[in-house]
Design a protein around this motif. Structure first.
Motif, PDB file in Angstrom:
ATOM      1  N   VAL A 151       8.913 -29.153   2.493  1.00 12.54           N
ATOM      2  CA  VAL A 151       8.121 -31.168   3.400  1.00 12.54           C
ATOM      3  C   VAL A 151       6.741 -29.509   4.023  1.00 12.54           C
ATOM      4  O   VAL A 151       5.536 -29.843   5.069  1.00 12.54           O
ATOM      5  CB  VAL A 151       9.381 -31.183   4.172  1.00 12.54           C
ATOM      6  N   SER A 227      13.264 -44.425  -1.399  1.00 11.25           N
ATOM      7  CA  SER A 227      14.048 -43.082  -1.666  1.00 11.25           C
ATOM      8  C   SER A 227      12.553 -42.531  -2.614  1.00 11.25           C
ATOM      9  O   SER A 227      12.191 -42.866  -2.986  1.00 11.25           O
ATOM     10  CB  SER A 227      15.048 -42.969  -2.378  1.00 11.25           C
ATOM     11  N   CYS A 228      12.517 -41.423  -2.588  1.00 10.43           N
ATOM     12  CA  CYS A 228      11.953 -40.183  -3.501  1.00 10.43           C
ATOM     13  C   CYS A 228      12.436 -38.783  -3.342  1.00 10.43           C
ATOM     14  O   CYS A 228      12.708 -38.329  -2.556  1.00 10.43           O
ATOM     15  CB  CYS A 228      10.382 -39.689  -2.229  1.00 10.43           C
ATOM     16  N   PHE A 234       6.640 -37.137   0.303  1.00  4.33           N
ATOM     17  CA  PHE A 234       7.632 -37.889   1.545  1.00  4.33           C
ATOM     18  C   PHE A 234       6.605 -37.319   2.673  1.00  4.33           C
ATOM     19  O   PHE A 234       6.832 -38.124   3.718  1.00  4.33           O
ATOM     20  CB  PHE A 234       8.978 -36.221   1.614  1.00  4.33           C
ATOM     21  N   LYS A 237       4.193 -40.315   3.057  1.00  7.47           N
ATOM     22  CA  LYS A 237       5.547 -40.916   3.845  1.00  7.47           C
ATOM     23  C   LYS A 237       4.845 -41.143   5.485  1.00  7.47           C
ATOM     24  O   LYS A 237       5.169 -41.694   5.844  1.00  7.47           O
ATOM     25  CB  LYS A 237       6.455 -41.602   3.368  1.00  7.47           C
ATOM     26  N   GLY A 244      11.874 -39.748   7.654  1.00  9.13           N
ATOM     27  CA  GLY A 244      12.052 -39.501   6.606  1.00  9.13           C
ATOM     28  C   GLY A 244      13.965 -38.584   6.795  1.00  9.13           C
ATOM     29  O   GLY A 244      13.475 -37.864   7.980  1.00  9.13           O
ATOM     30  N   ILE A 246      15.844 -36.126   4.946  1.00 13.67           N
ATOM     31  CA  ILE A 246      16.725 -34.707   4.206  1.00 13.67           C
ATOM     32  C   ILE A 246      18.255 -34.570   3.983  1.00 13.67           C
ATOM     33  O   ILE A 246      18.442 -34.960   5.299  1.00 13.67           O
ATOM     34  CB  ILE A 246      16.272 -34.253   4.229  1.00 13.67           C
ATOM     35  N   ALA A 253      15.286 -37.437  -1.105  1.00  9.95           N
ATOM     36  CA  ALA A 253      15.277 -38.426   0.493  1.00  9.95           C
ATOM     37  C   ALA A 253      15.326 -39.196   0.674  1.00  9.95           C
ATOM     38  O   ALA A 253      14.571 -40.504  -0.328  1.00  9.95           O
ATOM     39  CB  ALA A 253      13.555 -37.349   0.799  1.00  9.95           C
ATOM     40  N   THR A 255      13.380 -43.034   3.533  1.00 10.92           N
ATOM     41  CA  THR A 255      12.472 -42.784   4.725  1.00 10.92           C
ATOM     42  C   THR A 255      12.004 -44.056   4.400  1.00 10.92           C
ATOM     43  O   THR A 255      12.788 -45.177   3.795  1.00 10.92           O
ATOM     44  CB  THR A 255      10.605 -42.704   3.953  1.00 10.92           C
TER      45      THR A 255
END
Length: 484
Positions: A151, A227-228, A234, A237, A244, A246, A253, A255
């Motif tokens: 990220v 979810s992603c 991520f 978003k 978010g 994690i 992950a 959001t």
């Protein structure tokens, strides 16, 4: 407990105290001395702490150093970039169980937690459920530090804030709450943090547990957080104004706030032309509607409204269903159950056995059932096509599969009126549901015209200068021209 001259507990006594609490045999202790004869002991968990790092960053520099009696220069001699002074016994226990090492110095009250965590894990690879032809292919792994690095790799911003939380009384699972300061609403971050801290469950093995905790209505058929598995999704978003999560040990992950329209969007939509993306999005919407309603409409037409079927097609269906011992409702229900059983078995079985199961289920069972007159050909075609349609939006499969069964039951019982009433009830329910102040059906209900540019219709990036108004971000502008 024996003590040194300055009142500090003796080295062996402190090790024994830890051994009384951590009785497992994989809690190891390595004792060594410095060049001046000062004794040290490193306590660590075998399998999580890196022994090579322990030797290179801790043991090697201390063995070659002249250490005074008070040991104040130890922190400067250590080559590890992650050093924290311990406060009490519980601090040492937590550090050891987290995969780090507790370094004790003979004759000194102070001790240090050395960052040596190196848990086993897999490499970064493309996620299995969010595959793209164009665009990044990196996916999250089960290691929270790796995921945060992915990220940070995409968001090199001083606004990116990460709050480290812990969930699970026994597992003490690390949870990273990520958001962009000055963009995400403060109340969203505060509510999520409060709900994570408020749960008292023993174990949190996956982010799906956290999803249940932060949902306002955990028993709802519809989820309340997205979810992603890809860091680019991520990061995008977060930039829209979401928060978010994690979770350590999970490659998925979360959001929030969440809108249903998110599941009809794909990461690849933003790497292809807006025209192609718009066509695909409408195709997904149509496929989900067909997948949920087609079996129910087929049963409804057979039982109550035969005139809904075109004449030529009606003759074909009539010749296929003649001699079937079951009613249309029971036949469709049994076919759906067979499909679900085959699907579940193919997932749980070993890879090579699952391939054989697919051949047996598709060719042997299906063809034999039709020839034996147990199930009609139209029922198999409709169920198979319905299943394919639902998987065009994989994030909604759990919900749409349940809805398909509900529509099938009301269609076989009440007919078209049942389908209309159930559809109206679901729409009314969705209109009343919210995710952290954001309606699930936004931007359609309520209608937010500016956000329609990235709903089912995908506009070009230059026309989406503002962040989604539905999320009510603190900073509304995301695209600025040089003249602005």
């Amino acid at each position: 407990m024996s003590q040194s001259k300055d009142g500090a507990p003796a080295l062996q006594a402190r090790i024994q105290k830890i051994k009384e609490i951590l009785t497992s045999p994989d809690i190891l202790t390595f004792e060594f001395s410095s060049l001046s004869g000062k004794k040290f002991a490193a306590v660590y968990l075998d399998g999580l702490a890196d022994k090579n790092l322990l030797g290179e960053l801790v043991v090697k520099p201390l063995r070659a150093a002249q250490v005074s009696d008070d040991g104040k220069e130890v922190a400067q001699l250590l080559a590890s970039p992650e050093i924290k002074e311990g406060k009490d016994l519980q601090d040492a226990i937590s550090g050891i169980l987290d995969g780090n090492a507790a370094l004790y110095i003979d004759g000194c009250k102070e001790f240090y937690i050395i960052g040596l965590k190196n848990p086993p894990g897999r490499a970064v690879m493309e996620p299995p459920t969010q595959i793209t032809v164009k665009g990044p292919r990196e996916g999250f792994t089960e290691d929270i530090k790796t995921n945060l690095g992915l990220v940070r790799k995409r968001l090199k911003s001083q606004r990116l804030q990460v709050k480290m939380l812990s969930s699970g009384r026994q597992s003490a699972t690390a949870v990273a709450l990520c958001y962009l300061e000055g963009i995400c609403r403060d109340e969203v971050v505060a509510q999520i943090e409060e709900q994570i801290k408020g749960n008292k469950i023993d174990l949190v093995p996956d982010s799906s547990y956290i999803s249940s905790f932060i949902s306002k209505h955990p028993r709802s058929l519809f989820k309340h957080c997205a979810s992603c598995e890809k860091p680019d999704i991520f990061a995008a978003k977060l930039c829209e104004g979401r928060a978010g999560l994690i979770v350590d040990g999970s490659p998925i992950a979360l959001t929030a706030p969440y809108m249903i329209v998110e599941d009809f969007q794909s990461a690849e939509d933003y790497y292809i032309t807006s025209y192609r993306a718009t066509i695909i999005r409408f195709l997904r919407v149509a496929a989900v509607l067909v997948g949920v309603l087609l079996p129910a409409l087929y049963i409804c037409a057979q039982l109550f409204k035969i005139q809904l079927i075109p004449v030529k097609l009606l003759f074909k269906i009539a010749s296929s269903v003649s001699g079937i011992p079951f009613s249309p409702s029971v036949e469709m229900f049994l076919t759906l159950m067979v499909l679900e059983v085959l699907n579940e078995a193919s997932i749980r079985m070993p890879k090579y056995v699952g391939l054989a199961l697919s051949v047996v289920g598709a060719l042997v069972l299906g063809d034999t059932a039709v020839k034996a007159g147990i199930i009609s050909t139209p029922a198999i075609i409709i169920v198979a096509f319905s299943a394919i349609c639902l998987y065009t939006v994989p994030d909604l499969v759990e919900t749409t599969t349940t809805l398909r069964l509900l529509f099938l039951i009301v269609a076989g019982s009440v007919g078209l009126y049942g389908i209309v009433l159930l559809s109206a009830y679901i729409l009314c329910y969705l209109c009343s549901e919210q995710s952290y102040g954001v309606p699930l059906l936004a931007p359609f209900s309520p209608l937010v015209e500016g956000d329609l540019k990235d709903a089912f219709y995908k506009s070009n990036l230059y026309s989406m200068k503002n962040r989604p108004r539905t999320l009510r971000p603190k900073n509304k502008v995301r695209l600025k021209n040089d003249k602005e």
